[in-house]
Write a protein that holds these residues in place. Structure first.
Motif, PDB file in Angstrom:
ATOM      1  N   MET A  87       0.856  -1.184   0.000  1.00 49.21           N
ATOM      2  CA  MET A  87       0.000   0.000   0.000  1.00 49.21           C
ATOM      3  C   MET A  87       0.895   1.237   0.000  1.00 49.21           C
ATOM      4  O   MET A  87       1.909   1.281   0.687  1.00 49.21           O
ATOM      5  CB  MET A  87      -0.915   0.002   1.222  1.00 49.21           C
ATOM      6  N   ASN A  88       0.483   2.240  -0.748  1.00 46.15           N
ATOM      7  CA  ASN A  88       1.164   3.527  -0.789  1.00 46.15           C
ATOM      8  C   ASN A  88       0.297   4.573  -0.100  1.00 46.15           C
ATOM      9  O   ASN A  88      -0.869   4.727  -0.462  1.00 46.15           O
ATOM     10  CB  ASN A  88       1.423   3.966  -2.230  1.00 46.15           C
ATOM     11  N   VAL A  89       0.878   5.262   0.867  1.00 46.30           N
ATOM     12  CA  VAL A  89       0.148   6.268   1.630  1.00 46.30           C
ATOM     13  C   VAL A  89       0.746   7.637   1.337  1.00 46.30           C
ATOM     14  O   VAL A  89       1.939   7.853   1.559  1.00 46.30           O
ATOM     15  CB  VAL A  89       0.202   5.981   3.140  1.00 46.30           C
ATOM     16  N   ASN A 140       4.537  -2.156   6.140  1.00 46.80           N
ATOM     17  CA  ASN A 140       4.863  -2.147   4.704  1.00 46.80           C
ATOM     18  C   ASN A 140       3.982  -1.186   3.921  1.00 46.80           C
ATOM     19  O   ASN A 140       3.597  -1.473   2.780  1.00 46.80           O
ATOM     20  CB  ASN A 140       4.797  -3.556   4.112  1.00 46.80           C
ATOM     21  N   PHE A 141       3.658  -0.058   4.544  1.00 43.10           N
ATOM     22  CA  PHE A 141       2.941   1.019   3.866  1.00 43.10           C
ATOM     23  C   PHE A 141       3.999   1.996   3.356  1.00 43.10           C
ATOM     24  O   PHE A 141       4.656   2.661   4.154  1.00 43.10           O
ATOM     25  CB  PHE A 141       2.006   1.754   4.829  1.00 43.10           C
ATOM     26  N   ASN A 142       4.174   2.048   2.045  1.00 42.20           N
ATOM     27  CA  ASN A 142       5.152   2.947   1.443  1.00 42.20           C
ATOM     28  C   ASN A 142       4.669   4.385   1.505  1.00 42.20           C
ATOM     29  O   ASN A 142       3.472   4.648   1.617  1.00 42.20           O
ATOM     30  CB  ASN A 142       5.408   2.551  -0.007  1.00 42.20           C
ATOM     31  N   ILE A 143       5.610   5.317   1.386  1.00 40.52           N
ATOM     32  CA  ILE A 143       5.316   6.740   1.497  1.00 40.52           C
ATOM     33  C   ILE A 143       5.331   7.399   0.124  1.00 40.52           C
ATOM     34  O   ILE A 143       6.230   7.177  -0.681  1.00 40.52           O
ATOM     35  CB  ILE A 143       6.374   7.442   2.387  1.00 40.52           C
ATOM     36  N   GLU A 201      13.024   9.554   7.923  1.00 41.74           N
ATOM     37  CA  GLU A 201      12.751   8.525   8.932  1.00 41.74           C
ATOM     38  C   GLU A 201      12.242   7.251   8.259  1.00 41.74           C
ATOM     39  O   GLU A 201      12.592   6.144   8.677  1.00 41.74           O
ATOM     40  CB  GLU A 201      11.736   9.040   9.953  1.00 41.74           C
ATOM     41  N   SER A 202      11.454   7.387   7.210  1.00 41.96           N
ATOM     42  CA  SER A 202      10.969   6.216   6.467  1.00 41.96           C
ATOM     43  C   SER A 202      12.140   5.467   5.844  1.00 41.96           C
ATOM     44  O   SER A 202      12.185   4.227   5.878  1.00 41.96           O
ATOM     45  CB  SER A 202       9.977   6.652   5.385  1.00 41.96           C
ATOM     46  N   LEU A 203      13.072   6.199   5.279  1.00 38.32           N
ATOM     47  CA  LEU A 203      14.250   5.570   4.677  1.00 38.32           C
ATOM     48  C   LEU A 203      15.082   4.831   5.722  1.00 38.32           C
ATOM     49  O   LEU A 203      15.614   3.753   5.445  1.00 38.32           O
ATOM     50  CB  LEU A 203      15.108   6.623   3.972  1.00 38.32           C
ATOM     51  N   LYS A 204      15.183   5.380   6.934  1.00 40.45           N
ATOM     52  CA  LYS A 204      15.930   4.719   8.015  1.00 40.45           C
ATOM     53  C   LYS A 204      15.344   3.344   8.322  1.00 40.45           C
ATOM     54  O   LYS A 204      16.046   2.464   8.818  1.00 40.45           O
ATOM     55  CB  LYS A 204      15.904   5.566   9.289  1.00 40.45           C
ATOM     56  N   HIS A 205      14.051   3.194   8.044  1.00 39.37           N
ATOM     57  CA  HIS A 205      13.358   1.930   8.332  1.00 39.37           C
ATOM     58  C   HIS A 205      13.138   1.118   7.055  1.00 39.37           C
ATOM     59  O   HIS A 205      12.252   0.267   6.999  1.00 39.37           O
ATOM     60  CB  HIS A 205      12.047   2.212   9.072  1.00 39.37           C
ATOM     61  N   ASN A 206      13.977   1.397   6.071  1.00 39.49           N
ATOM     62  CA  ASN A 206      13.993   0.648   4.802  1.00 39.49           C
ATOM     63  C   ASN A 206      12.665   0.679   4.069  1.00 39.49           C
ATOM     64  O   ASN A 206      12.301  -0.276   3.384  1.00 39.49           O
ATOM     65  CB  ASN A 206      14.445  -0.805   5.029  1.00 39.49           C
ATOM     66  N   VAL A 211      10.150   5.350  -0.482  1.00 38.38           N
ATOM     67  CA  VAL A 211       9.669   6.731  -0.411  1.00 38.38           C
ATOM     68  C   VAL A 211       9.660   7.312  -1.822  1.00 38.38           C
ATOM     69  O   VAL A 211      10.699   7.389  -2.473  1.00 38.38           O
ATOM     70  CB  VAL A 211      10.551   7.597   0.507  1.00 38.38           C
ATOM     71  N   THR A 212       8.472   7.704  -2.263  1.00 39.64           N
ATOM     72  CA  THR A 212       8.308   8.321  -3.570  1.00 39.64           C
ATOM     73  C   THR A 212       7.956   9.781  -3.387  1.00 39.64           C
ATOM     74  O   THR A 212       7.002  10.111  -2.687  1.00 39.64           O
ATOM     75  CB  THR A 212       7.195   7.612  -4.377  1.00 39.64           C
ATOM     76  N   GLY A 213       8.721  10.644  -4.016  1.00 40.04           N
ATOM     77  CA  GLY A 213       8.466  12.070  -3.950  1.00 40.04           C
ATOM     78  C   GLY A 213       7.977  12.604  -5.273  1.00 40.04           C
ATOM     79  O   GLY A 213       8.355  12.105  -6.338  1.00 40.04           O
ATOM     80  N   VAL A 214       7.109  13.592  -5.199  1.00 40.78           N
ATOM     81  CA  VAL A 214       6.637  14.305  -6.391  1.00 40.78           C
ATOM     82  C   VAL A 214       6.880  15.787  -6.121  1.00 40.78           C
ATOM     83  O   VAL A 214       6.352  16.338  -5.161  1.00 40.78           O
ATOM     84  CB  VAL A 214       5.144  14.037  -6.678  1.00 40.78           C
ATOM     85  N   ILE A 215       7.682  16.410  -6.957  1.00 40.99           N
ATOM     86  CA  ILE A 215       8.097  17.780  -6.714  1.00 40.99           C
ATOM     87  C   ILE A 215       8.082  18.565  -8.024  1.00 40.99           C
ATOM     88  O   ILE A 215       8.286  17.987  -9.100  1.00 40.99           O
ATOM     89  CB  ILE A 215       9.501  17.815  -6.051  1.00 40.99           C
ATOM     90  N   THR A 216       7.822  19.846  -7.934  1.00 42.17           N
ATOM     91  CA  THR A 216       7.838  20.675  -9.143  1.00 42.17           C
ATOM     92  C   THR A 216       9.274  21.063  -9.493  1.00 42.17           C
ATOM     93  O   THR A 216      10.140  21.162  -8.628  1.00 42.17           O
ATOM     94  CB  THR A 216       7.002  21.962  -8.965  1.00 42.17           C
ATOM     95  N   HIS A 217       9.505  21.295 -10.780  1.00 42.50           N
ATOM     96  CA  HIS A 217      10.821  21.742 -11.238  1.00 42.50           C
ATOM     97  C   HIS A 217      11.220  23.040 -10.528  1.00 42.50           C
ATOM     98  O   HIS A 217      12.396  23.234 -10.190  1.00 42.50           O
ATOM     99  CB  HIS A 217      10.825  21.951 -12.757  1.00 42.50           C
TER     100      HIS A 217
END
Length: 187
Positions: free
Chosen positions: A1-3, A32-35, A51-56, A59-65
């Motif tokens: 699941m992605n949250v 196992n809920f991805n960010i 913190e999510s990365l520390k727990h393996n 993490v998916t980010g969406v950012i503007t240019h």
């Protein structure tokens, strides 16, 4: 699941916001809920991602240019998607997410969570929308929404569909067992 996590690019004035965000990241990783989030390293956005990365966790980010050019992109995350506008950012985050949690933040956080709440009300998606009410941060907002029901501008069904709690485990449990209401214009 992605949250999708909607939150501030600031830390707020109380350490409890940062501490609770770290606990949220830990507990989501355990399930196992991805960010999915806005891709920044600033404020609570940086806390939830790092913190999510520390727990393996993924993490998916969406950012503007434009925001990338301001050097606030978190370059350590698992996946990054760069888009041209804030509307594209919201659309992409909603597309990737199976659920949405707002933690404390400002105008952007409120705009993002209300966008997906309105879409849920109209039946454009059937995904759970939650407020992690850290330190009572959203208490007055929820009271406002209940007043909107009382005044006849929001159907009670669409306030009741919101998951609101200061308990992270309760939020995760309710997201896991969520049943969407019928949409506003469904007969």
């Amino acid at each position: 699941m992605n949250v999708a996590i909607y939150c501030g690019s600031s830390f707020g004035n109380n350490k409890i916001y940062e501490e609770s965000t770290k606990i949220l990241a830990q507990k989501l990783a355990q399930k196992n809920f991805n960010i999915v989030y806005g891709g920044s390293l600033q404020g609570l956005m940086g806390v939830i991602s790092n913190e999510s990365l520390k727990h393996n966790n993924t993490v998916t980010g969406v950012i503007t240019h434009d925001l990338v050019s301001k050097e606030i992109e978190n370059k350590s995350i698992t996946n990054i998607h760069k888009v041209h506008t804030m509307n594209q950012r919201k659309e992409k985050m909603a597309e990737f997410a199976d659920a949405f949690i707002a933690i404390p933040g400002g105008y952007g956080t409120l705009e993002e969570i209300f966008d997906v709440i309105a879409s849920a009300q109209l039946g454009y998606h059937k995904k759970p929308c939650a407020f992690l009410n850290i330190n009572g941060y959203y208490t007055h907002l929820i009271e406002f929404l209940r007043n909107s029901v009382k005044e006849g501008f929001i159907n009670k069904l669409y306030v009741d569909m919101l998951i609101v709690s200061d308990d992270i485990d309760e939020i995760i449990e309710r997201i896991s067992n969520y049943n969407a209401p019928k949409d506003k214009w469904e007969k």
